[in-house]
Design a protein around this motif. Structure first.
Motif, PDB file in Angstrom:
ATOM      1  N   ALA A 187       2.777  -7.563  -3.365  1.00  0.00           N
ATOM      2  CA  ALA A 187       2.632  -7.713  -1.907  1.00  0.00           C
ATOM      3  C   ALA A 187       1.691  -8.887  -1.628  1.00  0.00           C
ATOM      4  CB  ALA A 187       2.094  -6.420  -1.296  1.00  0.00           C
ATOM      5  N   LYS A 197       0.555 -10.303   0.862  1.00  0.00           N
ATOM      6  CA  LYS A 197      -0.475 -10.215   1.900  1.00  0.00           C
ATOM      7  C   LYS A 197      -1.859  -9.902   1.321  1.00  0.00           C
ATOM      8  CE  LYS A 197       2.149  -6.998   2.813  1.00  0.00           C
ATOM      9  NZ  LYS A 197       3.145  -6.223   3.541  1.00  0.00           N
ATOM     10  N   HIS A 230       5.068   4.120   2.512  1.00  0.00           N
ATOM     11  CA  HIS A 230       3.752   3.662   2.047  1.00  0.00           C
ATOM     12  C   HIS A 230       2.773   4.811   2.228  1.00  0.00           C
ATOM     13  CE1 HIS A 230       0.341   1.270   1.038  1.00  0.00           C
ATOM     14  NE2 HIS A 230       1.036   0.142   1.009  1.00  0.00           N
ATOM     15  N   SER A 240      -2.976   2.460   1.985  1.00  0.00           N
ATOM     16  CA  SER A 240      -3.618   1.618   0.987  1.00  0.00           C
ATOM     17  C   SER A 240      -4.892   2.295   0.497  1.00  0.00           C
ATOM     18  CB  SER A 240      -3.930   0.243   1.595  1.00  0.00           C
ATOM     19  OG  SER A 240      -4.109  -0.693   0.572  1.00  0.00           O
ATOM     20  N   GLY A 296       3.097   0.548  -1.792  1.00  0.00           N
ATOM     21  CA  GLY A 296       1.845   0.192  -2.477  1.00  0.00           C
ATOM     22  C   GLY A 296       0.966   1.426  -2.592  1.00  0.00           C
ATOM     23  N   GLY A 297      -0.320   1.231  -2.432  1.00  0.00           N
ATOM     24  CA  GLY A 297      -1.232   2.383  -2.405  1.00  0.00           C
ATOM     25  C   GLY A 297      -2.106   2.545  -3.632  1.00  0.00           C
ATOM     26  N   GLU A 350       5.688  -2.023  -4.589  1.00  0.00           N
ATOM     27  CA  GLU A 350       5.134  -3.274  -4.061  1.00  0.00           C
ATOM     28  C   GLU A 350       3.615  -3.193  -3.946  1.00  0.00           C
ATOM     29  OE1 GLU A 350       7.991  -3.310  -0.803  1.00  0.00           O
ATOM     30  OE2 GLU A 350       6.452  -2.545   0.546  1.00  0.00           O
ATOM     31  N   PRO A 351       2.937  -3.133  -5.091  1.00  0.00           N
ATOM     32  CA  PRO A 351       1.477  -3.049  -5.053  1.00  0.00           C
ATOM     33  C   PRO A 351       0.827  -4.363  -4.629  1.00  0.00           C
ATOM     34  CG  PRO A 351       2.245  -3.236  -7.323  1.00  0.00           C
ATOM     35  CD  PRO A 351       3.471  -3.194  -6.455  1.00  0.00           C
ATOM     36  N   GLY A 352      -0.251  -4.248  -3.882  1.00  0.00           N
ATOM     37  CA  GLY A 352      -1.049  -5.418  -3.518  1.00  0.00           C
ATOM     38  C   GLY A 352      -2.444  -5.235  -4.079  1.00  0.00           C
ATOM     39  N   ARG A 353      -3.219  -4.399  -3.394  1.00  0.00           N
ATOM     40  CA  ARG A 353      -4.612  -4.148  -3.756  1.00  0.00           C
ATOM     41  C   ARG A 353      -4.770  -3.808  -5.248  1.00  0.00           C
ATOM     42  NH1 ARG A 353      -8.526  -2.544  -0.209  1.00  0.00           N
ATOM     43  NH2 ARG A 353      -6.969  -1.929   1.335  1.00  0.00           N
ATOM     44  N   TYR A 366      -7.376  -8.447   0.146  1.00  0.00           N
ATOM     45  CA  TYR A 366      -7.629  -8.355   1.585  1.00  0.00           C
ATOM     46  C   TYR A 366      -9.006  -8.900   1.971  1.00  0.00           C
ATOM     47  CZ  TYR A 366      -3.549  -5.366   1.111  1.00  0.00           C
ATOM     48  OH  TYR A 366      -2.302  -4.888   0.803  1.00  0.00           O
TER      49      TYR A 366
HETATM   50  C1  LIG Z   1       4.884  -2.948   3.536  1.00  0.00           C
HETATM   51  C2  LIG Z   1       3.735  -3.015   2.612  1.00  0.00           C
HETATM   52  N1  LIG Z   1       3.976  -3.044   1.293  1.00  0.00           N
HETATM   53  C3  LIG Z   1       2.972  -3.113   0.384  1.00  0.00           C
HETATM   54  C4  LIG Z   1       1.666  -3.172   0.801  1.00  0.00           C
HETATM   55  C5  LIG Z   1       0.592  -3.260  -0.240  1.00  0.00           C
HETATM   56  O1  LIG Z   1      -0.143  -2.096  -0.256  1.00  0.00           O
HETATM   57  P1  LIG Z   1      -1.384  -1.910  -1.232  1.00  0.00           P
HETATM   58  O2  LIG Z   1      -2.256  -3.078  -1.053  1.00  0.00           O
HETATM   59  O3  LIG Z   1      -1.965  -0.620  -0.826  1.00  0.00           O
HETATM   60  O4  LIG Z   1      -0.836  -1.837  -2.609  1.00  0.00           O
HETATM   61  C6  LIG Z   1       1.364  -3.116   2.176  1.00  0.00           C
HETATM   62  C7  LIG Z   1      -0.012  -3.146   2.646  1.00  0.00           C
HETATM   63  O5  LIG Z   1      -0.327  -3.226   3.788  1.00  0.00           O
HETATM   64  C8  LIG Z   1       2.437  -3.034   3.095  1.00  0.00           C
HETATM   65  O6  LIG Z   1       2.214  -3.010   4.419  1.00  0.00           O
END
Ligand SMILES: Cc1ncc(COP(=O)(O)O)c(C=O)c1O
Length: 392
Positions: free
Chosen positions: A66, A68, A196, A199, A235-236, A273-276, A373
């Motif tokens: 992810a 973002k 989701h 997070s 994610g999460g 779709e992990p981000g954090r 973030y």
């Molecule tokens: C649609 C979507 N996917 C993935 C993520 C990533 O989540 P995380 O950072 O908790 O892994 C987010 C975070 O806001 C999201 O909105």
């Protein structure tokens, strides 16, 4: 019961995170002393390690990072080289991903509400998989008369997630099926389901309820003649900020158990779709103390050259970081409030932070677990630039 010193508890956890991040390398200590602050220092080796850990435990899943969470080009390049897919929300993010030769088949877009221009840009570039959670979004996507694939976002509990995401997006199971049927009638391909759990999720129960709901939608859709192909678990995955968290393995074992029970793993395409979870622990934010003061009732403050507008926006929503000064290890501690660089009175980064009593202007405060973030949220408010990113 033995006496637990809250100052020591905080400090020791910060010390542990720092020594894991730096592996006690004197070179990194030198870099921290010399780098122009504020700087987000990211270790590429830690990104690789985390990606491989997720890949190993979530075997059989396609991983879409992810973007973002951290859109730095070096971060994207690192994951691209490791073979990751990408989840993007904007033209800007997609352009960055394309820049590193990622093919459109490796990209999805999961924000359920997207600008028309972005949908157009995706479709023109061959990215044709979109999350949806409204009839209006189906109308928007179908305007382009392409057989795009859509996956519906379910509302699921975000209980115990430090950064909940459930109110703004997601639908109940019945509406989800109606949206998929509507997509079908509009010439789109009903492709799958996503959710989701919030997070920074430390509650396995959220995944349990989410997978059960997904199964319900899967079956209901099938009864309406719609055969879905894909389940995206979002994610999460949490990072360690001020305490231990669920490990990747614990979550993976649990989720895979659920999928086996409710879906039978082989029959569907699995996405995440992990981000954090991929980037947070790879980065530290190095800041400098720019001032100190004692306010009413003797409250001790230090001010740093970061802040809620300069990398630490998540503190406004409840994320609490660990703070560490390696050079002052062993000194007596006290509680401080940390203020950000701007003149805004909401620019307060944390209260009751354990810091060395003798902290002074010019000292460097390391903020741990800062890879996610942070820079993406940073502004130039008050004329102070966002933290630079230093990839090592
Ligand atoms: C649609 C979507 N996917 C993935 C993520 C990533 O989540 P995380 O950072 O908790 O892994 C987010 C975070 O806001 C999201 O909105």
């Amino acid at each position: 019961m033995p006496f637990v010193n809250p100052l020591q508890v905080q400090w020791q956890f910060a010390q542990k995170l720092y020594s894991e991040w730096s592996e006690n390398s004197p070179d990194l200590l030198k870099l921290i002393k010399d780098v122009k602050t504020p700087a987000l220092v990211i270790r590429k080796s830690k990104l690789q390690k985390k990606f491989n850990e997720v890949k190993k435990h979530f075997q059989g899943f396609n991983i879409y990072y992810a973007v973002k969470a951290n859109d730095d080009e070096e971060v994207i390049k690192t994951f691209a080289r490791l073979g990751a897919g990408f989840e993007v929300a904007s033209t800007f993010e997609l352009q960055k991903v394309f820049k590193f030769g990622v093919s459109p088949e490796r990209v999805i877009s999961s924000n359920p509400v997207k600008p028309l221009e972005f949908i157009d840009f995706c479709l023109s570039g061959g990215v044709d998989r979109f999350a949806v959670d409204s009839f209006a979004e189906i109308d928007k996507i179908s305007r382009f008369r392409k057989r795009a694939r859509v996956y519906v976002r379910l509302a699921v509990p975000n209980v115990g997630s430090d950064w909940p995401l459930s109110r703004k997006f997601g639908v109940d199971t019945d509406t989800a099926v109606e949206i998929l049927e509507y997509a079908n009638s509009k010439g789109l391909i009903p492709y799958g389901i996503t959710f989701h759990v919030g997070s920074q999720c430390n509650n396995l129960q959220n995944w349990f309820i989410a997978v059960k709901k997904a199964k319900e939608v899967w079956e209901k859709a099938l009864s309406k003649g719609i055969k879905l192909q894909m389940l995206n678990i979002g994610g999460g995955i949490p990072a360690r900020y001020t305490r231990e968290s669920l490990s990747v393995k614990e979550i993976a074992d649990y989720v895979k158990g659920l999928l086996n029970k409710y879906f039978g793993m082989k029959t569907l395409e699995l996405q995440m779709e992990p981000g954090r979870g991929l980037v947070a622990e790879a980065g530290i934010l190095v800041t400098s103390v720019i001032g100190k003061a004692e306010r009413f009732k003797g409250e001790k403050w230090v001010y740093i050259d970061g802040g809620v507008f300069h990398g630490l926006a998540e503190t406004l929503g409840g994320i609490r970081y660990s703070f560490y000064l390696p050079e002052k290890e062993g000194e007596e501690l006290d509680f401080f409030t940390i203020g950000g660089i701007s003149c805004d009175s909401m620019d307060v980064v944390a209260e009751k932070v354990a810091l060395p009593k003798g902290i002074d202007v010019g000292d460097r405060i390391i903020i741990l677990t800062a890879g996610a973030y942070t820079t993406v949220y940073a502004s130039s408010f008050n004329g102070f630039p966002p933290p630079r990113v230093v990839m090592i």
